[in-house]
Enzyme design. Structure first.
Site, PDB file in Angstrom:
ATOM      1  N   SER A  20       0.722  -0.984   0.347  1.00 51.14           N
ATOM      2  CA  SER A  20      -0.177   0.484   0.337  1.00 51.14           C
ATOM      3  C   SER A  20       1.130   1.365   0.055  1.00 51.14           C
ATOM      4  O   SER A  20       1.410   1.479  -0.712  1.00 51.14           O
ATOM      5  CB  SER A  20      -1.047   0.154   1.069  1.00 51.14           C
ATOM      6  OG  SER A  20      -2.368   0.948   0.856  1.00 51.14           O
ATOM      7  N   ASP A  37      -9.724  -3.060  -4.797  1.00 45.75           N
ATOM      8  CA  ASP A  37      -9.103  -1.801  -3.918  1.00 45.75           C
ATOM      9  C   ASP A  37      -9.926  -0.834  -3.911  1.00 45.75           C
ATOM     10  O   ASP A  37     -10.314   0.034  -4.970  1.00 45.75           O
ATOM     11  CB  ASP A  37      -9.069  -2.048  -4.769  1.00 45.75           C
ATOM     12  CG  ASP A  37      -7.102  -1.040  -3.241  1.00 45.75           C
ATOM     13  OD1 ASP A  37      -8.009  -0.922  -2.269  1.00 45.75           O
ATOM     14  OD2 ASP A  37      -6.670  -2.333  -2.987  1.00 45.75           O
ATOM     15  N   HIS A  69      -8.330  -4.291  -1.220  1.00 46.48           N
ATOM     16  CA  HIS A  69      -6.868  -3.903  -0.298  1.00 46.48           C
ATOM     17  C   HIS A  69      -6.212  -4.648   0.243  1.00 46.48           C
ATOM     18  O   HIS A  69      -4.858  -4.963   0.492  1.00 46.48           O
ATOM     19  CB  HIS A  69      -6.893  -3.084  -0.138  1.00 46.48           C
ATOM     20  CG  HIS A  69      -6.113  -2.127   0.209  1.00 46.48           C
ATOM     21  ND1 HIS A  69      -4.990  -1.916  -1.047  1.00 46.48           N
ATOM     22  CD2 HIS A  69      -5.197  -2.258   1.225  1.00 46.48           C
ATOM     23  CE1 HIS A  69      -4.360  -1.110  -0.127  1.00 46.48           C
ATOM     24  NE2 HIS A  69      -4.447  -1.298   1.298  1.00 46.48           N
TER      25      HIS A  69
END
Length: 706
Positions: A558, A643, A678
């Protein structure tokens, strides 16, 4: 400042046959040369984006392209399938598949989760009055997940009277949950359903009123509602709507169960409202209005609130305020600020206060006896470790529960008697297969950054790995939002350590490992410190003879993927391989688009490129914008189609641009999960398979074949 965006959809449609032809090749080749580029002009600079078309989620050609990349990745990794199976089987051999958590007391019940061999998801259970009572199964997530490729329970809460369970479910990975209600006496699911909610929900003390938050079009929790059991959610009262796009909304309840708290927060600013939980039809009252760059959190203690705030106290201090009138004019200092110790959190009990502090990069627990004012620290056995607080929902208790782990110590749950000052191990989570922690070593090193800062590095290795020639080494980094990369035990890592790999965590600026200033020196106009810190850690590990550039790998997830992307452009020569998981790499384009979730919220983290100074600075490191014709390491990039935090097209565009301009023949793989978001796969066995895939990629790059 001017914007000029050319949307070449007509041109794109003309070349669809070319797209289809290209994506069927063995190595996917984005057809940028056949499509008119997308331009953005800002601050006199024209940005050309050849891969903007990958944002067209509904375009079949985009989906075919992502599938073609997945097929290519599978082909390039086919020779590692035996290794992947071997790694996966090693993970399972260490896993106690049938297990349960320690029961946690709340009201008249003991709550716990348990897992069963061969089943992907936990089973949520409770027992009334005694841990030896008959088990009640509240939720069997395995049964609820049937028919869904993805399944996640976001949060759950039981009414104070113990009768009704409210729980939220997401079946696509986009983090938009539907709340359901289950009568725990009859076992029936009630007709009430509430869609489009986030992780927060809390009950009023009447056991009939539920407070929850909903999402706007950019997936921001922004509205607070009050729901009455047995009514249609469309008739629910809107209690509050947050109109500032930089703020999100969260709910919590004080340990005393007397107050429901509504927290409005940006990345650097907080505002909290409270409601008497015994009066759920009442109005929320403001504690203190928001002030730019002032954060605070509220805890209840008898007739006062405790307020942990960073106003004129970067490492936070603790104040008190009377519940009857908690306005700021009535605040009094209770625990002062300390330049070298950050107060990270509190636990307020009737007779004790527990402070979770961070000093020299490590958490410590300080217990304050409220009557005498005396305090003491809980002694811990290792020098590199992680502490995590439990909910500790019993207010009138002398026992605080916490989890302890380190890079070599499996998770253990402790109860600490604050009055008797005694520590009891309640559960040590087993690692099967003969794991012996004495065969491994963990250390804390410090690498000098270019500006003189000393960057902590946590490392773990099997004894003997440091001797002789440089070792394969995996360096992990994050460095954002003030979040700390904790040195946790990860059972899967044993498979790397036993193959002679050293694992290291670079505690770079942007996190809070060394206090609040560590975060401040890794954001906005100091963001490049995050990347130079990571490079300094890599260079230090090489200089110390622990590894070498042909054996060094890096990993980030991320915002840590931003770190990986920036470092890949700056110092690709330092690394043999890199893993960028759901990486935030298209910084400028994303931060110029307020319709994308998190964009406005994160102006306080990265800066707003609509302001020229921020734009110029962000352009110096934005991974996508700085890809150039040079050699890059072997790279594995992952994405999630659903996501909401990092849109799938960021890793897709980055991979496409890298593939077009890099000058080496090293492996470049993109793997998109077409049914998750995600956090990737939701089932535990699926997550182990993903880890086995990523480890196989790294081991293959190191030349370790089995």
């Amino acid at each position: 400042m001017s914007f000029s965006r050319i949307r070449p959809l007509a041109v794109f449609l003309v070349f669809l046959p070319v797209v289809s032809s290209c994506i069927q090749q063995r190595r996917p080749t984005p057809p940028a040369a056949q499509i008119e580029p997308y331009f953005t002009t800002i601050h006199g600079v024209t940005l050309e984006d050849n891969y903007h078309w990958l944002r067209e989620r509904g375009n079949p050609a985009v989906m075919r392209y992502l599938e073609a990349e997945n097929e290519y990745t599978a082909q390039m990794m086919k020779h590692t399938e035996d290794l992947q199976r071997k790694l996966y089987n090693e993970f399972l051999a260490r896993l106690k598949e049938t297990d349960q958590t320690i029961p946690e007391k709340d009201g008249n019940y003991w709550y716990y989760e348990r897992t069963e061999e061969g089943r992907q998801y936990p089973i949520l259970c409770r027992k009334k009055d005694s841990k030896d009572a008959r088990e009640e199964i509240m939720l069997d997530e395995n049964r609820l997940a049937e028919g869904h490729a993805y399944f996640d329970v976001g949060t759950w809460e039981v009414t104070p009277n113990g009768r009704i369970l409210a729980y939220s479910v997401d079946t696509v990975g986009a983090e938009a949950f539907t709340i359901y209600f289950k009568d725990l006496q009859t076992g029936l699911v009630l007709p009430d359903e509430i869609p489009n909610t986030f992780y927060s929900l809390e009950w009023g003390n009447d056991s009939k009123t539920l407070f929850y938050t909903t999402l706007d079009e950019i997936v921001r929790p922004y509205r607070l509602y009050r729901h009455r059991l047995g009514t249609d959610y469309r008739d629910d009262d809107i209690i509050y709507e947050e109109k500032d796009l930089a703020y999100e909304m969260y709910l919590s309840k004080t340990k005393s169960d007397e107050y429901v708290l509504m927290k409005l927060e940006s990345n650097t600013t907080t505002e909290i409202w409270y409601l008497d939980a015994d009066k759920p039809e009442g109005d929320f009252q403001l504690i203190s209005p928001r002030k730019s760059r002032v954060e605070y959190m509220v805890y209840h203690l008898d007739d006062r609130f405790l307020i942990r705030t960073n106003e004129n106290a970067p490492n936070f201090k603790v104040l008190t305020a009377p519940v009857k009138d908690p306005q700021e004019k009535n605040w009094k200092e209770f625990i002062g600020h300390n330049d070298s110790v950050m107060i990270a959190d509190l636990d307020a009990f009737a007779n004790f206060l527990v402070l979770y502090e961070r000093k020299d990069g490590l958490k410590q627990m300080r217990v304050l006896e409220l009557k005498s004012g005396e305090s003491h620290f809980i002694e811990l056995p290792e020098t590199v470790y992680t502490l995590r607080k439990h909910e500790n929902k019993v207010y009138n208790s002398n026992v605080v529960r916490f989890t302890y782990t380190s890079l070599i110590s499996p998770k253990a749950v402790y109860d600490y008697d604050m009055a008797g000052r005694s520590l009891e191990v309640k559960k040590e989570y087993e690692v099967l297969g003969g794991y012996d922690k004495t065969q491994y070593t963990t250390e804390r090193l410090f690498a000098p950054a270019p500006d003189g800062a000393m960057v902590p590095i946590s490392i773990v290795y099997k004894k003997g790995a440091r001797k002789g020639t440089p070792n394969p080494l995996l360096l992990y980094g994050y460095g954002a939002y003030g979040l700390t990369s904790e040195p946790n035990f990860e059972m899967e890592l044993i498979s790397l350590l036993d193959r002679g790999v050293i694992y290291a965590i670079a505690h770079v600026r942007g996190g809070s490992e060394m206090g609040r200033y560590w975060y401040e020196e890794g954001r906005l106009f100091d963001k490049r410190n995050t990347f130079s810190d990571f490079i300094a850690c890599a260079e230090y590990l090489v200089e110390q003879g622990l590894t070498s550039p042909d054996k060094l790998a890096a990993e980030g997830v991320s915002a840590g993927g931003l770190l990986i992307g920036a470092v890949a452009n700056m110092r690709p020569d330092l690394f043999k391989a890199m893993v960028g998981a759901v990486p935030f790499v298209d910084v400028i384009n994303t931060m110029l688009d307020p319709s994308i979730p998190l964009t406005v919220i994160e102006y306080e983290e990265w800066g707003n490129p609509n302001e020229e100074d921020y734009f110029d600075y962000m352009m110096t490191y934005s991974p996508y914008d700085n890809v150039k014709a040079q050699e890059y390491p072997n790279m594995l990039v992952t994405a999630g189609l659903n996501d909401a935090r990092v849109q799938y097209w960021e890793p897709a565009k980055w991979t496409a641009k890298l593939r077009a301009v890099k000058t080496d023949n090293n492996r470049l793989l993109l793997r998109t999960n077409m049914g998750a978001g995600h956090f990737g796969e939701s089932g535990r066995y699926d997550r182990y398979r993903r880890t086995a895939f990523e480890y196989a990629f790294l081991l293959d790059a190191w030349g370790i074949k089995n």
